[in-house]
Write an enzyme that holds these catalytic residues in place. Structure first.
Site, PDB file in Angstrom:
ATOM      1  N   GLU A 390       9.568  41.277 -38.205  1.00  0.00           N
ATOM      2  CA  GLU A 390       9.117  40.176 -39.059  1.00  0.00           C
ATOM      3  C   GLU A 390       7.968  40.650 -39.952  1.00  0.00           C
ATOM      4  O   GLU A 390       7.760  40.126 -41.046  1.00  0.00           O
ATOM      5  CB  GLU A 390       8.692  38.966 -38.203  1.00  0.00           C
ATOM      6  CG  GLU A 390       8.675  37.666 -38.982  1.00  0.00           C
ATOM      7  CD  GLU A 390       8.568  36.437 -38.096  1.00  0.00           C
ATOM      8  OE1 GLU A 390       9.583  35.752 -37.883  1.00  0.00           O
ATOM      9  OE2 GLU A 390       7.456  36.150 -37.606  1.00  0.00           O
ATOM     10  N   HIS A 419      22.999  53.564 -18.406  1.00  0.00           N
ATOM     11  CA  HIS A 419      24.372  53.226 -18.020  1.00  0.00           C
ATOM     12  C   HIS A 419      24.973  52.226 -18.998  1.00  0.00           C
ATOM     13  O   HIS A 419      25.955  51.560 -18.671  1.00  0.00           O
ATOM     14  CB  HIS A 419      24.386  52.693 -16.588  1.00  0.00           C
ATOM     15  CG  HIS A 419      23.785  53.685 -15.636  1.00  0.00           C
ATOM     16  ND1 HIS A 419      24.522  54.681 -15.038  1.00  0.00           N
ATOM     17  CD2 HIS A 419      22.502  53.874 -15.241  1.00  0.00           C
ATOM     18  CE1 HIS A 419      23.724  55.432 -14.290  1.00  0.00           C
ATOM     19  NE2 HIS A 419      22.494  54.962 -14.400  1.00  0.00           N
ATOM     20  N   LYS A 524      15.696  28.499 -42.663  1.00  0.00           N
ATOM     21  CA  LYS A 524      15.275  27.138 -42.286  1.00  0.00           C
ATOM     22  C   LYS A 524      15.764  26.132 -43.320  1.00  0.00           C
ATOM     23  O   LYS A 524      16.249  25.055 -42.987  1.00  0.00           O
ATOM     24  CB  LYS A 524      13.749  27.067 -42.213  1.00  0.00           C
ATOM     25  CG  LYS A 524      13.146  27.681 -40.963  1.00  0.00           C
ATOM     26  CD  LYS A 524      11.667  27.371 -40.912  1.00  0.00           C
ATOM     27  CE  LYS A 524      10.968  28.189 -39.861  1.00  0.00           C
ATOM     28  NZ  LYS A 524       9.520  28.193 -39.993  1.00  0.00           N
TER      29      LYS A 524
HETATM   30  O1  LIG Z   1       4.314  28.766 -34.207  1.00  0.00           O
HETATM   31  P1  LIG Z   1       5.290  28.133 -35.139  1.00  0.00           P
HETATM   32  O2  LIG Z   1       4.631  27.625 -36.381  1.00  0.00           O
HETATM   33  O3  LIG Z   1       6.082  27.078 -34.443  1.00  0.00           O
HETATM   34  O4  LIG Z   1       6.288  29.241 -35.638  1.00  0.00           O
HETATM   35  C1  LIG Z   1       7.119  29.919 -34.747  1.00  0.00           C
HETATM   36  C2  LIG Z   1       7.646  31.164 -35.394  1.00  0.00           C
HETATM   37  O5  LIG Z   1       8.372  30.833 -36.549  1.00  0.00           O
HETATM   38  C3  LIG Z   1       8.093  31.790 -37.568  1.00  0.00           C
HETATM   39  O6  LIG Z   1       7.280  31.188 -38.513  1.00  0.00           O
HETATM   40  C4  LIG Z   1       9.299  32.216 -38.266  1.00  0.00           C
HETATM   41  O7  LIG Z   1      10.227  32.752 -37.391  1.00  0.00           O
HETATM   42  C5  LIG Z   1       7.363  32.909 -36.849  1.00  0.00           C
HETATM   43  O8  LIG Z   1       6.603  33.666 -37.698  1.00  0.00           O
HETATM   44  C6  LIG Z   1       6.609  32.133 -35.846  1.00  0.00           C
HETATM   45  O9  LIG Z   1       6.096  32.942 -34.837  1.00  0.00           O
END
Ligand SMILES: O=P(O)(O)OC[C@H]1O[C@](O)(CO)[C@@H](O)[C@@H]1O
Length: 611
Positions: A390, A419, A524
């Site tokens: 990320e 394995h 998202k």
């Molecule tokens: O802590 P939040 O805001 O719920 O986000 C959870 C996760 O979602 C993200 O924003 C995107 O995957 C991550 O960077 C983060 O750790």
């Protein structure tokens, strides 16, 4: 010479002497290695991307890497990094970078060190989001750029310790549990709000922790049901910690709503057992405040999710399991200190970044396979996967050039994986380098027995690691080895800090912002659009199903009435999902023949229709 468990490692002074007396690699040897390349920080052109993913021709021609065991031993000794206070060693000898490459990288690394210094002083190191990047302050609050931040960190740590002590000692207890104390923690969060706590729990939780921990880290209803079912009557003595920096992540919100429903159904008052860890004034924070939850702990704007293990996110769950969080912080702080030197050979994070640059061509052309030979470190690769991918997986560099950067991370543990996929690593496609994590002490108790003359179970594990390292190297597969004495709060804190800093330095080398994640937003947004389309489909079906007689609709008719003919495939998938969950009925045809389907709703909702 420093000695650990009978193995002798050279002291730094001794290493320097060796370095003077033994060149890194004699010129005859360098000839057989990859010539220096200007690879790091270059925008990725299509030709460089294509050629870099292939094994360099000179590697194939010359058998790739140094094979003479005595020369390799010298290289091993010469490059071995030791941190005495942490009992941690880093061996980069099986990454074949040349002296020329090292020299070429030196000024870039010095630039990266300056950037890291600025970052630690409070520079806006995350320019896209206009944020400081302060996870290093969490383990050394004196470094925080002002006293307000320092106090915030110190007060939060005090509050975490006090709350955990009070819960463990049953000063704070659940209102209606016959146990008279909290026995379980249910942690609800995802990504950086789950992976660190999961890794640390697996690595460090004692066999009989004061509170056992479970995780909901997805919006999978079956997974959530499973966790709730496993808790059973202990739901009444479960402390639910909801973790979300933004306070609005859908998966986490859904987990919370599901848990609150389970509490209601069990006649329990969630607010007396709920704890929120989130940014001040987030949706989650406001919900927790308005509903009067048991406690709230802050997440700071300047700590990213994937680097939040040493904030309340990681420390509170760990403390509740009886893990010594202050030792974790000490381990991380000592590692940070080691990583502040500008002498590259003495800076373990810089050495890692150097190795990644060499092994992956500075463009992620090879994957990083992480293999801890210790069951308790199983989740380290999963944790690193987010931290590295990320952070480094970015489309654009800081100057706006399209670079499509990244470094793929995967792995589980040794010797188990021997394995599973070591066959391919040894003989198959050459698209990776390995990081072995070695733990010297086989059994924390120190007592061992010989299951055959002169050989213990742990000796086998050791042999498997060394054998795999050698066998891979014999076939030109490069590796790094990180060695710790034991899996302790201190060494785990150090490992986390080591990789956090390596990612930061490597990001500087390739000129990308390691602290944002714009790509996640696309997924998202697309998920939101799918759910919005589903609502429109339901409205259309509802209208047709309220007719007398009911009017089953084909997929084309639904698409037309939703005014999105081009979305027919997604409409089919939504309908199939609704039908599989008995929320829509198939009047004609089957999902296996999409063109034949006619759909209606079992019950029409007139209220919704005219709402
Ligand atoms: O802590 P939040 O805001 O719920 O986000 C959870 C996760 O979602 C993200 O924003 C995107 O995957 C991550 O960077 C983060 O750790």
């Amino acid at each position: 010479m420093a000695s650990i468990s009978g193995i002798c490692y050279p002291s730094p002074a001794h290493r320097l002497r060796l370095r003077r007396s033994l060149p890194i690699l004699p010129p005859s040897c360098i000839r057989h290695l990859r010539p220096p390349r200007s690879i790091v920080g270059l925008p990725r052109s299509s030709s460089s991307a294509a050629s870099s993913s292939a094994v360099p021709a000179e590697k194939i021609k010359n058998g790739a890497v140094e094979k003479d065991p005595i020369k390799l031993w010298h290289r091993y000794v010469d490059w071995l990094y030791q941190n005495k206070e942490l009992g941690l060693f880093l061996d980069v000898s099986r990454i074949g970078f040349t002296e020329e490459f090292f020299d070429q990288m030196e000024p870039k690394l010095q630039k990266a060190f300056r950037a890291m210094q600025d970052l630690e002083k409070g520079a806006i190191a995350n320019p896209d989001e206009g944020r400081m990047v302060g996870h290093y302050w969490l383990r050394n609050p004196k470094l925080a750029p002002n006293s307000f931040l320092r106090l915030q960190i110190e007060n939060t740590l005090d509050a975490i310790c006090k709350f955990a002590d009070d819960v463990i000692s049953a000063k704070i207890k659940p209102p209606s549990s016959s146990a008279g104390r909290f026995t379980q923690v249910l942690s609800v969060g995802i990504g950086g709000s789950a992976l660190g706590p999961q890794f640390v729990s697996e690595a460090l939780a004692p066999d009989n922790p004061p509170l056992k921990i479970r995780f909901i880290d997805n919006t999978d209803p079956a997974g959530i049901d499973h966790q709730i079912a496993q808790l059973g009557p202990e739901l009444a003595s479960t402390l639910v910690i909801v973790i979300s920096k933004s306070g609005g992540t859908p998966e986490t919100r859904n987990g919370l709503l599901e848990i609150q429903k389970a509490f209601r159904e069990a006649g329990l008052d969630f607010s007396k057992q709920g704890v929120a860890i989130t940014q001040e004034n987030s949706l989650l924070d406001n919900t927790a405040r308005i509903e009067g939850w048991l406690a709230r702990f802050p997440m700071f704007d300047w700590v990213g999710g994937r680097t939040s293990e040493m904030s309340a996110v990681g420390l509170l769950p760990a403390a509740l399991q009886g893990i010594d969080i202050k030792e974790m912080l000490v381990g991380a702080s000592l590692m940070d200190e080691a990583n502040r030197t500008t002498v590259v050979k003495d800076n373990p994070a810089a050495l890692l970044a150097l190795c990644w640059s060499w092994a992956s061509g500075g463009i992620g052309s090879k994957d990083m396979v992480v293999l801890p030979y210790k069951d308790s470190l199983l989740l380290f690769s999963r944790y690193l996967q987010q931290l590295v991918m990320e952070s480094l997986g970015k489309e654009f560099d800081l100057d706006g050039n399209r670079v499509n950067q990244g470094l793929t991370v995967y792995g589980n543990k040794g010797s188990t994986d021997q394995h599973a996929y070591i066959q391919q690593l040894r003989e198959g496609v050459h698209n990776f380098f390995v990081t072995f994590i070695e733990v010297l002490h086989d059994r924390p108790s120190g007592h061992d027995w010989e299951l055959e003359p002169g050989v213990t179970c742990g000796d086998y594990l050791f042999g498997m690691l060394q054998g795999t390292r050698s066998a891979l190297y014999a076939n030109d597969r490069e590796s790094i080895t990180v060695t710790v004495q034991q899996v302790t709060p201190r060494s785990v804190g150090a490992l986390i800090a080591l990789y956090e800093r390596a990612v930061g330095i490597y990001a500087c080398l390739i000129n990308i912002n390691a602290y944002h994640q714009p790509g996640v937003e696309a997924g998202k947004k697309a998920a939101g659009e799918v759910l919005a389309l589903q609502k429109r489909i339901l409205a259309v079906l509802n209208e047709a199903s309220c007719k007398e007689p009911i009017e089953p609709l084909s997929l084309e008719e639904i698409a037309e009435r939703c005014h999105v003919p081009e979305q027919i495939e997604m409409i089919y998938k939504i309908v199939a999902h609704l039908a599989a969950n008995n929320r829509a009925l198939i009047a004609e045809g089957s999902c296996g023949s999409p063109r034949s389907i006619k759909v209606f709703l079992g019950e029409c909702n007139v209220d919704e229709l005219y709402a």
